[in-house]
Design an enzyme around this catalytic site. Structure first.
Site, PDB file in Angstrom:
ATOM      1  N   ASP A  36      -2.757   4.728  -1.986  1.00 54.50           N
ATOM      2  CA  ASP A  36      -3.916   5.250  -1.386  1.00 54.50           C
ATOM      3  C   ASP A  36      -4.302   6.488  -1.839  1.00 54.50           C
ATOM      4  O   ASP A  36      -3.805   7.069  -2.339  1.00 54.50           O
ATOM      5  CB  ASP A  36      -3.583   5.611  -0.392  1.00 54.50           C
ATOM      6  CG  ASP A  36      -4.774   5.501   0.951  1.00 54.50           C
ATOM      7  OD1 ASP A  36      -5.561   5.277   1.231  1.00 54.50           O
ATOM      8  OD2 ASP A  36      -5.086   6.453   1.152  1.00 54.50           O
ATOM      9  N   ASP A  39       0.977  -1.478  -0.124  1.00 54.68           N
ATOM     10  CA  ASP A  39      -0.268  -0.155   0.079  1.00 54.68           C
ATOM     11  C   ASP A  39       1.223   0.957   0.026  1.00 54.68           C
ATOM     12  O   ASP A  39       1.359   1.142   0.940  1.00 54.68           O
ATOM     13  CB  ASP A  39      -1.301  -0.323   1.333  1.00 54.68           C
ATOM     14  CG  ASP A  39      -1.890   0.404   1.732  1.00 54.68           C
ATOM     15  OD1 ASP A  39      -2.238   1.315   0.337  1.00 54.68           O
ATOM     16  OD2 ASP A  39      -3.103  -0.025   1.072  1.00 54.68           O
ATOM     17  N   HIS A  64     -11.652  -2.737   2.961  1.00 53.14           N
ATOM     18  CA  HIS A  64     -11.197  -2.597   4.433  1.00 53.14           C
ATOM     19  C   HIS A  64     -12.177  -1.106   4.766  1.00 53.14           C
ATOM     20  O   HIS A  64     -12.156  -0.909   5.888  1.00 53.14           O
ATOM     21  CB  HIS A  64     -10.185  -2.020   5.460  1.00 53.14           C
ATOM     22  CG  HIS A  64      -9.197  -1.114   4.069  1.00 53.14           C
ATOM     23  ND1 HIS A  64      -9.432  -1.256   3.038  1.00 53.14           N
ATOM     24  CD2 HIS A  64      -8.986   0.176   4.652  1.00 53.14           C
ATOM     25  CE1 HIS A  64      -8.285  -0.010   2.785  1.00 53.14           C
ATOM     26  NE2 HIS A  64      -7.926   0.713   3.937  1.00 53.14           N
ATOM     27  N   ASP A  65     -12.450  -0.825   3.808  1.00 50.83           N
ATOM     28  CA  ASP A  65     -13.683   0.967   3.852  1.00 50.83           C
ATOM     29  C   ASP A  65     -14.887   0.378   3.614  1.00 50.83           C
ATOM     30  O   ASP A  65     -15.424   1.359   3.934  1.00 50.83           O
ATOM     31  CB  ASP A  65     -12.514   1.564   3.224  1.00 50.83           C
ATOM     32  CG  ASP A  65     -11.621   2.108   2.830  1.00 50.83           C
ATOM     33  OD1 ASP A  65     -11.106   2.071   4.418  1.00 50.83           O
ATOM     34  OD2 ASP A  65     -11.377   2.690   2.352  1.00 50.83           O
ATOM     35  N   GLU A 111      -6.123   3.811  -5.877  1.00 49.68           N
ATOM     36  CA  GLU A 111      -7.583   4.040  -5.278  1.00 49.68           C
ATOM     37  C   GLU A 111      -8.080   5.512  -6.119  1.00 49.68           C
ATOM     38  O   GLU A 111      -7.652   6.901  -5.537  1.00 49.68           O
ATOM     39  CB  GLU A 111      -7.501   4.016  -4.200  1.00 49.68           C
ATOM     40  CG  GLU A 111      -8.697   4.203  -3.218  1.00 49.68           C
ATOM     41  CD  GLU A 111      -8.623   4.431  -1.814  1.00 49.68           C
ATOM     42  OE1 GLU A 111     -10.133   4.276  -1.521  1.00 49.68           O
ATOM     43  OE2 GLU A 111      -8.294   5.063  -1.265  1.00 49.68           O
TER      44      GLU A 111
HETATM   45  C1  NOJ Z   1      -8.230   5.083   1.885  1.00 49.90           C
HETATM   46  C2  NOJ Z   1      -8.121   4.102   2.517  1.00 49.90           C
HETATM   47  O1  NOJ Z   1      -8.623   2.745   1.971  1.00 49.90           O
HETATM   48  C3  NOJ Z   1      -8.961   4.563   4.372  1.00 49.90           C
HETATM   49  O2  NOJ Z   1      -9.303   3.122   4.154  1.00 49.90           O
HETATM   50  C4  NOJ Z   1      -8.217   5.425   4.281  1.00 49.90           C
HETATM   51  O3  NOJ Z   1      -8.528   5.951   5.993  1.00 49.90           O
HETATM   52  C5  NOJ Z   1      -7.876   6.660   3.524  1.00 49.90           C
HETATM   53  N1  NOJ Z   1      -7.937   6.337   2.343  1.00 49.90           N
HETATM   54  C6  NOJ Z   1      -7.370   7.679   4.140  1.00 49.90           C
HETATM   55  O4  NOJ Z   1      -5.907   7.200   4.149  1.00 49.90           O
END
Ligand code: NOJ
Length: 563
Positions: free
Chosen positions: A201, A105, A331-332, A258
């Site tokens: 990210d 990551d 994970h989000d 992302e």
């Molecule tokens: C996206 C990540 O997937 C998330 O978990 C994170 O809180 C935010 N970006 C900030 O890094």
């Protein structure tokens, strides 16, 4: 079998299946309640058995854990909770022996406020001052943070710094060339360890509009929406091309950005090979379809035609140029079986249906840990059990605004990120740790667990294994064209894939009612099909198929036969 031939002549990342590990919740080797790298090593055989090609490792770097590692204090050190650099090197090596690459990551929109660049940068005279976005006096605009409150934090000296996420995640200033060079050096350091690439990210946030204009204040919010001024900003392609030239182009790697707020037009710019940027992006559009006005916490029921149209749009837009990533979970996001499936009576059946619909598409599929077991959302009794900063901040903000705790908890049950972060369910009594897990274990581990799944030829795990195996054998998955059928049908998701003389019908019932499909309504031949995969033996009727709740299958026909 129609269209059998081994997939080849594609970059490896197009024929791969990626498995995301959230290290904190995957496997704890030392009983401290926190997953770690030696724990991952213990489970490599499990992953090999599943058949995946790549592990995307959520951050394992040194971090004060304000946002569970997405706030990095030192990019070149492993957080002691997770192990050592040696452990990580062993992981890269051991994974390689099993044909698995490790994708790291890359969190470079922001660092932790405890990163030395930031602590240095607090002093206006420091050479690191311009590594972050500092403004003197009042906040220069009205932007809100993704994690509630203002995006500007005031320091004692009457300066403000920008943090799009928590105040402990200050945004880096990508306009400053020395910062970019430091990032590229750090990336090279990791690539030279033999990693297989980067998941980047919120990488489309790194270029902010130089004038930092105010954002529109949407109803119900006290802050402005700055996203038009930091998503896909003016210099983003310049930065990514520079990164490509200086770093990425020197390695045979997978890169996935992302990208909240990226449209298909943006995605093409990011992923067309000749533009030298990234291999693929994570779109958010399909994940936002059950959000109401005001964002994810104001959810609505998914309207299936919206999902179908959206996935169709991405499939068609990137059909010939660029490349799609395919995901339901990370994970989000809440667990997909609880979200678009049915996590009760039809849990196994609907989890397989969702897997089939997603993996049947063109692109690189991502599986999030536990998805292959059909892990579900969790409902914890009160806010004190939750750990996620986004969830806790949202709770406090709404509570202060007068909303009842029960009402806020209901939002968390549906959309909270901790739904995805409960410990991996290895055995009937958990098997994640011998200590106390950092976040509650879902009690349904008693029946939903890897132990049970790997010994059951009919499990969700076994179904994922089959999907992965088929992807390796049949070029249709990576090369076939896509056509959505019956776009307005509110219960069935049906699409066609075609490659050469082979045609697949991918048919899925997204509901808990039985539906019928007439062959003529989708121009399906009357006979001569082969079942490539199904979560149940398809039930034929005289004029088509009967689809019981969550039934799903792939039928293959050869053109010219059986019509
Ligand atoms: C996206 C990540 O997937 C998330 O978990 C994170 O809180 C935010 N970006 C900030 O890094």
């Amino acid at each position: 079998m129609g269209g059998v031939s081994v997939v080849q002549q594609q970059p490896w990342w197009k024929t791969s299946v990626v498995y995301q590990i959230y290290p904190r919740s995957f496997m704890d080797s030392n009983g401290d309640g926190i997953g770690d790298i030696p724990g991952i090593l213990m489970k490599l055989d499990y992953l090999e058995k599943l058949g995946i090609d790549v592990i995307w490792l959520s951050p394992v770097y040194d971090s004060p854990n304000d946002d569970n590692g997405y706030d990095i204090r030192d990019y070149r050190t492993i957080h002691e909770e997770f192990g050592t650099m040696e452990d990580l090197e062993t992981l890269i090596e051991e994974a390689k022996k099993r044909g698995i690459r490790i994708v790291m990551d890359l969190v470079v929109n922001h660092t932790s406020d405890e990163h030395v660049w930031f602590t240095e940068s607090k002093s206006p005279e420091s050479p690191y001052r311009n590594y972050y976005i500092w403004k003197q006096g009042n906040p220069p605009n009205n932007w809100g943070s993704v994690f509630s409150g203002s995006a500007w934090e005031r320091t004692e000296e009457d300066w403000h710094y920008l943090h799009l996420f928590s105040r402990k995640q200050p945004d880096l200033n990508w306009r400053h060339e020395p910062l970019r060079q430091d990032i590229y050096d750090m990336m090279t350091y990791w690539l030279n360890k033999g990693i297989g690439g980067f998941r980047m990210d919120v990488i489309n946030f790194i270029s902010k509009h130089p004038e930092l204009p105010d954002g529109i204040v949407h109803e119900g919010s006290s802050f402005g929406d700055g996203s038009p001024y930091f998503m896909n900003g003016p210099e983003i392609h310049t930065y990514l091309q520079e990164m490509h030239e200086q770093v990425l182009s020197h390695y045979d790697i997978l890169t996935v950005g992302e990208m909240p707020g990226a449209t298909t037009e943006d995605a093409l710019l990011y992923t067309k090979p000749e533009r030298n940027e990234l291999n693929m992006v994570f779109t958010f559009e399909h994940m936002d379809l059950d959000s109401g006005p005001g964002g994810k916490w104001n959810f609505t029921q998914l309207h299936l035609p919206d999902l179908k149209r959206n996935l169709e749009k991405w499939q068609l837009a990137l059909a010939h140029e660029g490349w799609n990533s395919l995901y339901w979970n990370n994970h989000d996001q809440p667990r997909i079986v609880s979200r678009f499936g049915n996590d009760k009576e039809y849990r196994e059946h609907s989890a397989k249906m969702l897997a089939l619909v997603l993996h049947g598409l063109k692109g690189t599929p991502y599986i999030y840990q536990g998805e292959e077991l059909g892990m579900t959302n969790i409902q914890l009794p009160d806010i004190s059990h939750y750990k996620d900063i986004e969830t806790i901040n949202m709770y406090n903000e709404r509570l202060a605004a007068g909303e009842e705790p029960e009402s806020i908890l209901k939002r968390i049950y549906v959309k909270g990120r901790d739904n995805a972060r409960t410990p991996m369910q290895w055995t009937s009594d958990g098997g994640f740790t011998t200590g106390t897990p950092w976040l509650a274990q879902n009690p349904n581990t008693a029946t939903i667990n890897a132990d049970q799944a790997i010994n059951d030829p009919d499990s969700i795990f076994a179904f994922y294994q089959q999907l992965i195996r088929l992807r390796k054998q049949l070029p249709m998955f990576t090369e076939g064209s896509f056509e959505l059928l019956l776009p307005d049908d509110e219960a069935l998701f049906i699409y066609k894939r075609t490659l050469g003389s082979t045609v697949w019908y991918i048919v899925a019932n997204f509901t808990e009612e039985t539906h019928h499909i007439k062959r003529t309504s989708i121009s399906m031949p009357g006979s001569g099909y082969e079942i490539i995969l199904a979560n149940t033996q398809p039930t034929e009727t005289s004029d088509g198929f009967e689809l019981k709740p969550y039934d799903a299958f792939i039928l293959s026909f050869e053109k010219g036969e059986g019509q």
